[in-house]
Design an enzyme around this catalytic site. Sequence first.
Site, PDB file in Angstrom:
ATOM      1  N   GLY A  82       0.807  -1.200   0.000  1.00  0.00           N
ATOM      2  CA  GLY A  82       0.000   0.000   0.000  1.00  0.00           C
ATOM      3  C   GLY A  82       0.844   1.256   0.000  1.00  0.00           C
ATOM      4  N   SER A  83       0.303   2.326  -0.592  1.00  0.00           N
ATOM      5  CA  SER A  83       0.961   3.625  -0.509  1.00  0.00           C
ATOM      6  C   SER A  83       0.812   4.168   0.911  1.00  0.00           C
ATOM      7  CB  SER A  83       0.331   4.581  -1.525  1.00  0.00           C
ATOM      8  OG  SER A  83       0.523   4.121  -2.848  1.00  0.00           O
ATOM      9  N   GLY A  84       1.526   5.261   1.186  1.00  0.00           N
ATOM     10  CA  GLY A  84       1.474   5.865   2.512  1.00  0.00           C
ATOM     11  C   GLY A  84       2.709   5.608   3.348  1.00  0.00           C
ATOM     12  N   HIS A  85       3.666   4.821   2.786  1.00  0.00           N
ATOM     13  CA  HIS A  85       4.878   4.476   3.543  1.00  0.00           C
ATOM     14  C   HIS A  85       6.123   5.154   2.970  1.00  0.00           C
ATOM     15  CE1 HIS A  85       2.371   1.572   5.490  1.00  0.00           C
ATOM     16  NE2 HIS A  85       2.188   0.884   4.383  1.00  0.00           N
ATOM     17  N   ASP A  90      -1.163  -8.581   0.872  1.00  0.00           N
ATOM     18  CA  ASP A  90       0.092  -8.644   0.116  1.00  0.00           C
ATOM     19  C   ASP A  90       0.506 -10.086  -0.155  1.00  0.00           C
ATOM     20  OD1 ASP A  90       0.259  -5.906   0.051  1.00  0.00           O
ATOM     21  OD2 ASP A  90       1.655  -5.742   1.724  1.00  0.00           O
ATOM     22  N   HIS A 117      -0.008   0.565   9.457  1.00  0.00           N
ATOM     23  CA  HIS A 117      -1.245   1.025   8.823  1.00  0.00           C
ATOM     24  C   HIS A 117      -2.210   1.593   9.866  1.00  0.00           C
ATOM     25  CE1 HIS A 117       0.293  -2.466   6.433  1.00  0.00           C
ATOM     26  NE2 HIS A 117       0.249  -1.528   5.507  1.00  0.00           N
ATOM     27  N   LYS A 174       5.957  -7.779   2.556  1.00  0.00           N
ATOM     28  CA  LYS A 174       5.680  -7.631   3.987  1.00  0.00           C
ATOM     29  C   LYS A 174       4.512  -8.550   4.371  1.00  0.00           C
ATOM     30  CE  LYS A 174       5.067  -3.163   3.920  1.00  0.00           C
ATOM     31  NZ  LYS A 174       5.231  -3.042   2.444  1.00  0.00           N
TER      32      LYS A 174
END
Length: 315
Positions: free
Chosen positions: A53-56, A109, A215, A104
Amino acid sequence: MKKFINQVELVEDQMIAGMVKAYPQYVRKLDCGNVVVRTEKKEGKVALISGGGSGHEPAHVGFIGKGMLTAAVCGDLFASPSVDAVLTAIQAVTGEAGCLLIVKNYTGDRLNFGLAAEKARRLGYNVEMLIVGDDISLPDNKQPRGIAGTILVHKVAGYFAERGFNLATVLREAQYAANNTFSLGVALSSCHLPQEAESAPRHQPGHAELGLGIHGEPGASTIATHNSAEIMQIMVEKLTAALPETGRLAVMLNNLGGVSVAEMAILTRELANTPLHARVDWLIGPASLVTALDKKGFSLTTIVLEESIEKALLS
């Protein structure tokens, strides 16, 4: 909403576009999906793909390059990329030497990267997958989460891939690094998603949450202090209990996105004042490496050094 964004529904697309605009000499975006690949192709070498996911950010696009990832597959905020997107990445960068997916340990995932790997194998690609679960916050968890330590596994895998080792060797060395990587996070507050109003605090003022996921998942426990020395001491004690009794270490101090430079410097001082410091040969950071948007927290990662791991980290 207290964020510098344009359109909430296009946050991921516009963020990736900006990263590619900033570093065109290193990365380019494919026309299909949010897949970013290394500008310079690595002919004859094992390809390394990671993502989630994006945001990292800067993970994972920011770790594409020589001696690191060949491609990154970006999902929506905190959501796994699709099977088709992962398959597109595999097809775009995988040659005869094969490909290693570094994933991860989250259900989405594992599932989507795994299904993409199966599809790719049916198409004739040589693909292996490595799952990283470096989070020690829940000792009895049979599926520990993959958090910031994943990028150290990228670095070790990238070292061997860049030097032309075969897929079996790259996988073996990356797995060894993953098995010797241990992480723990702490936060004073969770992150704020762009599409949501300010979130309500999950615990009383003056408390910190130990073992949060990247998250915004709940932590393993709540501790009644904001004191930097006390928090660092607790984290080091828990990490030490998970570590082998002997062995030199590299330690990574990772900002989860919302901690000031001044606070990270103070936390570095506190780390140096713990008993763990006597075993530490290398400090990575303090820096924002694997973030959770604007989460007010940080994580500590330790990796047990041996000759190949140390060479890989220093290359």
